[in-house]
Design a protein around this motif. Sequence first.
Motif, mmCIF file in Angstrom:
data_model
loop_
_atom_site.group_PDB
_atom_site.id
_atom_site.type_symbol
_atom_site.label_atom_id
_atom_site.label_comp_id
_atom_site.label_asym_id
_atom_site.label_seq_id
_atom_site.Cartn_x
_atom_site.Cartn_y
_atom_site.Cartn_z
ATOM 1 N N ALA B 15 0.835 -1.208 0.000
ATOM 2 C CA ALA B 15 0.000 0.000 0.000
ATOM 3 C C ALA B 15 0.868 1.255 0.000
ATOM 4 N N PRO B 16 0.446 2.264 -0.731
ATOM 5 C CA PRO B 16 1.154 3.548 -0.643
ATOM 6 C C PRO B 16 0.795 4.231 0.676
ATOM 7 N N THR B 17 1.507 5.286 1.036
ATOM 8 C CA THR B 17 1.138 6.038 2.242
ATOM 9 C C THR B 17 -0.055 6.926 1.904
ATOM 10 N N MET B 21 -1.005 8.366 -1.799
ATOM 11 C CA MET B 21 -2.318 8.038 -2.347
ATOM 12 C C MET B 21 -2.999 9.271 -2.924
#
Lengths: 394, 33
Positions: B15-17, B21
Motif C-alpha cells: 500500500a502507498p502512504t 495516495m
Amino acid sequence: HPVNIARREKDFQGMLEYKKEDEMKLVKNLILELKPRGVAVNLIPGLPAYILFMCLRHADYLNDDQKVRTLLTSTINSIKKILKKRGEDFETVSFWLSNTCRFLHCLKQYSGDETFAKHNTPRQNEHCLTNFDLAEYRQVISDLAIQIYQQLIKCIEGTLHAMIVYGMLEHETIQGVSGVKPTGLRKRTASIAEDDTYTLESMLRQLSAFHSTMCQHGTDPELIKQVVKQEFYIIGAVTLNNLLLRKDMCSWSKGMQIRYNVSQLEEWLRDKGLMNCGAKETLEPLIQAAQLLQVKKKTDEDAEAICSMCHALTTSQIVRILNLYTPVNEFEERVSIAFIRTIQTRLRDRSESPQLLMDTKMIYPVTFPFNPSSLALETIQIPSSLNLGFLTRV
Amino acid sequence: LGPRPPTRPRVLLKAPTLAEMEEMNISEEEDSP
C-alpha cells in the motif's frame, strides 16, 4: 405489501458486485454526496463501511488486485475530500470517523487472521477475504482514522472554547456567593454574554449533543471515552489558563463556583456512564487551583498543606494564583509576599518545567481497539435512498 | 461444521502512504464550481 421472492437471504454471500466503471459513482453517492443529517440518519450505524467492505470482498473474490487497490484508494481519497470540504461540521466528521473505524474493524475481522476471528460465527468465517492480505492498507486506514479523530477534536475545541470561559468562570450559578463583583467585569463581557447564551448548562448541553451524535453514528464506545477525556482536558486547560491570566477570577468565591461546576461535570459523566474514562482526572489541575483559592494562606502549616495538595500544578502556576489572589470582602486578606516566598522555597526542589499556561491544543494519542461486529453481511440490504441501484447483492 | 478447508496464502498488497495516495488521485474529476 411487496414480497421479495427473488432470493432467500441465506443464499447471499455478503458481497456486492459492481462494474469497474461504476466505482466513481459508488464513492460519489456513498461518500461525497451522502448527508449525515439527511438520508444517513435512518441507516444502520456503519452501513457505508459495510457496503464498501462488501464491494471490496467481491473484488477480492474475483482475485482482481487492481480493482481492490483502486476501490481502497478511491474510498480513502473520497473520505479525505469530504472532510476537507466539510471538516468544520461535527456531524460529518463524527460520521466518517465511525465509518472509517468500522471499515478498519471489517478489514481485521474478515482478514482470515485468527487473532481477529475469535468472536466470528462460522458463517462470518466463510466471509473472510480469500485472495489478498490487506495488512498494509489497514495501516493506511488507521492513519486516516487518526487524522479524522484530530479533526473531530479541532471541531469540538472550536465550539467549546468560548463556552468554557463563560460557563466555567464568568457565569455564576451560586447566587450571592461572590459578594462584591470585581469592577468592570459585567460591563466588559456584556456584549458577548448579554443574554447568558453561554452558561454551564449550555456547555453541558453541547457535550450531550456531541455524545448523542457519536452514539447515533455507532462510534465505538472505547473511542467515545477517548473523545470525552479530551473534551474534559480542553475544559480544564482553557479554564485554568483564563484563571491564571485574570485577577478578577482569583477569589475565594470563584474557587467555590469552579468546584460546583466541576461537580456538575462529574454528574454529567456519571449520567453518561463515563466515570471510568479518565476524564475527571484531566480536571485535577483546575480542581487544585480552585482548592488553592479557598484554603488558608497564612502560616507555615498552610504553606506545607498547599505544597502537598497542589501536585498537579506547577510552581509558577501556584505562585501566580497566590499573587493574583484578590479578597472580595473585608474579612479576607491578600496573600503576603513572605508567604509566597515560603511556598517558593518549599517547591524549589521540584523537577518540572517552568510552564505557566497549559497547552490547550495538546491531543492525547488515540487508539482504535478492535471491535468486531455480530452483524451478518448476507443480511444487509441497501436502502434505495442511497442511489446504489447499480450494485448487485451476491 | 468441521474444520475450515485450508486456504492458500493470501497475497500481500503493498500500500502507498496516505500522502502518496493523494498524489495518485490526479485523474479524479475536479469539483464543480
